[in-house]
Design a protein around this motif. Structure first.
Motif, PDB file in Angstrom:
ATOM      1  N   ILE A  61       0.924  -1.236   0.370  1.00 63.52           N
ATOM      2  CA  ILE A  61      -0.043  -0.050  -0.097  1.00 63.52           C
ATOM      3  C   ILE A  61       1.162   1.243   0.213  1.00 63.52           C
ATOM      4  CG2 ILE A  61      -1.371   1.339   1.150  1.00 63.52           C
ATOM      5  CD1 ILE A  61      -2.624  -1.855   2.411  1.00 63.52           C
ATOM      6  N   ALA A  62       2.198   1.100   0.794  1.00 67.84           N
ATOM      7  CA  ALA A  62       2.399   2.273   0.871  1.00 67.84           C
ATOM      8  C   ALA A  62       3.487   2.241  -0.444  1.00 67.84           C
ATOM      9  CB  ALA A  62       4.133   2.566   1.974  1.00 67.84           C
ATOM     10  N   ALA A  63       4.192   1.176  -1.414  1.00 65.49           N
ATOM     11  CA  ALA A  63       4.670   1.366  -2.479  1.00 65.49           C
ATOM     12  C   ALA A  63       3.744   2.452  -3.283  1.00 65.49           C
ATOM     13  CB  ALA A  63       4.950   0.302  -3.084  1.00 65.49           C
ATOM     14  N   ILE A  64       2.834   1.598  -3.259  1.00 70.45           N
ATOM     15  CA  ILE A  64       1.584   2.392  -4.095  1.00 70.45           C
ATOM     16  C   ILE A  64       0.915   4.185  -4.000  1.00 70.45           C
ATOM     17  CG2 ILE A  64      -1.195   2.259  -5.042  1.00 70.45           C
ATOM     18  CD1 ILE A  64      -1.109  -0.678  -4.672  1.00 70.45           C
ATOM     19  N   VAL A  65       0.980   4.146  -2.786  1.00 71.36           N
ATOM     20  CA  VAL A  65       0.567   5.500  -2.923  1.00 71.36           C
ATOM     21  C   VAL A  65       2.353   6.840  -2.850  1.00 71.36           C
ATOM     22  CG1 VAL A  65       0.579   6.901  -0.888  1.00 71.36           C
ATOM     23  CG2 VAL A  65      -1.064   5.520  -0.627  1.00 71.36           C
ATOM     24  N   ALA A  66       3.659   5.962  -2.890  1.00 63.85           N
ATOM     25  CA  ALA A  66       4.525   6.910  -3.065  1.00 63.85           C
ATOM     26  C   ALA A  66       4.668   7.005  -4.357  1.00 63.85           C
ATOM     27  CB  ALA A  66       5.722   6.126  -2.448  1.00 63.85           C
TER      28      ALA A  66
END
Ligand code: HEM
Lengths: 86, 180
Positions: A61-66
């Protein structure tokens, strides 16, 4: 009363989706190509593995947001929004 | 004398609920972490909290539905399609979860189907939801950052408190990113 009506709309929409899923699942249209479960509560793995699952999903999820937030910020820098003419 | 009733700030309620949903989602995605009984009941509870989340954002849903093919920001349109997919996916997860339930359904004297199709579909839709939730969070990132600053960071750092708006009115459609 208004909230009750809205809640019923949401439940109705969910029932429509569930009905469609039931029809597709029962007809054997889905599932044939999908593999079985690879986790659940079966044997193998432990506490560390379970925490690892949470960390893994949080990482995705963090990678997608970034990617999305960083990407759109970069795009704005390269092509700034047109300034209103005076 | 005029009586003033202090209503809880709507955005604070939304932020608290969203943080709860997000954390519960992470736990639900790791059934081995919680154990199966908690997993099942947490999944059912998520259904109720997601319904509340939709009720709190009802005006956005109605406005974008009305203007979907008209004057609306492209990001709101994209969010709308993504949110619809997320709603469908979450419904499928909970529905298929109930179909294979070993704790929730028996509580009501019902027996689950335990079919391979429902297990596979539960797993598939759960995996898909991680990506959809990631995109959902990304598209609302600015709101999350703003509200976190206002309700969590500012109260912890009183010296640099961000000024609170004088009125606690509903945000305008422009502020909500509906209108251009
Ligand atoms: C948003 C809610 C939910 C999420 C994110 C979720 C996610 C998951 C995940 C990731 C797995 C493991 C899949 C795998 O190993 O491939 C799983 C398994 C399972 N879930 Fe859920 N689930 C949810 C709701 C529910 C509900 C509401 C129920 C039942 C009432 C349920 C019942 C089960 C059962 C019985 C299994 C184990 C299946 C088996 O291995 O035999 N889930 N879930």
């Amino acid at each position: 009363m208004r909230t009750l009506g809205r809640t019923l709309v949401i439940i109705l929409a969910a029932l429509l989706v569930a009905g469609a899923a039931y029809a597709l699942g029962s007809a054997g249209l889905i599932g044939a190509t999908t593999g079985g479960m690879h986790g659940g509560h079966g044997p193998g793995g432990g506490e560390a593995f379970a925490v690892g699952e949470i960390v893994k999903n949080l990482g995705i999820i963090a990678a997608i947001v970034a990617l999305v937030v960083g990407g759109s910020a970069l795009a704005k820098r390269i092509r700034p929004a047109p300034q209103p003419s005076l | 004398m005029k009586q003033t009733t202090k209503r809880p700030n709507r955005n604070l309620t939304k932020l608290a609920l969203d943080i709860g949903i997000f954390l519960s989602f992470l736990v639900a995605m790791a059934p081995r972490f919680s154990g199966m009984t908690i997993h099942e009941w947490l999944g059912v509870a998520l259904g109720a909290t997601i319904t509340t989340h939709l009720l709190l954002n009802w005006s956005w849903i109605v406005q974008v539905t009305k203007r979907f093919f008209g004057k609306v920001q492209w990001s709101a349109r994209l969010s709308y399609v993504l949110n619809a997919l997320l709603f469908i996916d979450m419904t499928v997860i909970i529905f298929t979860g109930l179909m294979i339930s070993k704790a929730v359904l028996p509580t009501f004297g019902l027996e689950a189907m335990h079919g391979g199709v429902w297990k596979a579909l539960h797993s598939l839709s759960a995996n898909l939801s991680v990506f959809l939730v990631g995109l959902h969070v990304a598209l609302h990132w600015q709101w999350i950052v703003n509200m976190t600053k206002r309700f969590i960071i500012a109260p912890l750092t009183p010296g640099q408190a961000t000024p609170q708006p004088a009125r606690v009115a509903r945000p305008t459609l422009k502020e909500e990113g509906v209108l251009q």
